[in-house]
Design an enzyme around this catalytic site. Sequence first.
Site, PDB file in Angstrom:
ATOM      1  N   GLY A   7      81.033  69.946  28.836  1.00 51.21           N
ATOM      2  CA  GLY A   7      81.358  68.962  29.736  1.00 51.21           C
ATOM      3  C   GLY A   7      81.694  67.640  29.324  1.00 51.21           C
ATOM      4  CB  ALA A   8      84.357  65.624  29.803  1.00 49.43           C
ATOM      5  N   GLY A  12      77.656  63.780  27.691  1.00 51.50           N
ATOM      6  CA  GLY A  12      78.608  64.454  26.868  1.00 51.50           C
ATOM      7  C   GLY A  12      79.789  63.744  26.593  1.00 51.50           C
ATOM      8  CE  LYS A 186      64.828  61.290  27.244  1.00 52.08           C
ATOM      9  NZ  LYS A 186      66.374  61.772  26.905  1.00 52.08           N
ATOM     10  CD  GLU A 269      67.581  66.925  35.438  1.00 49.95           C
ATOM     11  OE1 GLU A 269      68.230  67.745  34.751  1.00 49.95           O
ATOM     12  OE2 GLU A 269      67.035  65.873  35.028  1.00 49.95           O
TER      13      GLU A 269
END
Length: 319
Positions: A7-8, A12, A186, A269
Amino acid sequence: MRILVVGAGAVGGYFGGRLAAAGRDVTFLVRAQRAEELKRAGLVIRSPRGDLLLRDVKTVQAGDASQPFDLVILSCKAYSLDDAIESFAPFVGPSTAILPLLNGMRHIDVLTEKFGASRVLGGQCVIAATLNREREIVHLNDLHALTFGELASGLTDRAQAIDAIMQGAGFDVTASDDILQQMWAKWVFLATLAASTCLYRASVGDILVAPDGKRVIEGLLSECRAVAAHNGYALGEDFVARVSGTLFAEGSTMTASMLRDVENRSRTEADHILGDLIQRGGEAQHERQISLLRVAYSHLKAYEARQAREAWASTEGID
């Protein structure tokens, strides 16, 4: 070292773009539309740490022929993991290392089952970034840190080689000898922030001035820490002191990205950040009569149910 970035998008694209600009051998695995965007306009980063325009971006698409890559960097949303795995699996060879930058821990289980524990690294990143309407990557603050390490702990030759490639690439990078502990830390912080800001539909500063707002955040933090301890990753008072500056900052406008997803009527999420944490909490978590974490998760699942119902009604033409 040949690097494949899956992915971009915001994350990413940022780290992969910085690596490519520093002369590393980076290829982006993207869909046809994104490949055309990158060919036409290049990969653009707008950042307080320096803007970047990267021309002649190397891309591949799912199904293309290619030799295996040495390193795969994965930064998709957790709910897109299965699709991402299907797209990059053909580019994984016997010595490929897979570095996921997802939140939570479920993806580690999925990736190790699919590719074997020896190929999977632990990783996390700290960055606030998004894509604007022009599909440029907008870096929203000064933080751009990436931490990774071996799941079995220790600094191996492989980890040191990856660290050497990433050093000097325009972002902060750390090779950790205890990455799982850092990932749990995290996760606990993010789950506390997401549960509280989504439950209240408000920022940290607004929650703190609400009746019992501080007690709710404290309760969520305590529950999440208890789950981490149950799984062997105790987070002591030093951790509490470190995150308290963010979770209890008066006047803070901070919210979790999950709340922004809700406000944008997007998918969340919730299952991966809150639901999986509850599942790992053991009998004590499940038997709580009043669990703030479970209430927050239930709140988000009700939101998802409403979204699904409204999407169905829209396709059926029902007002």
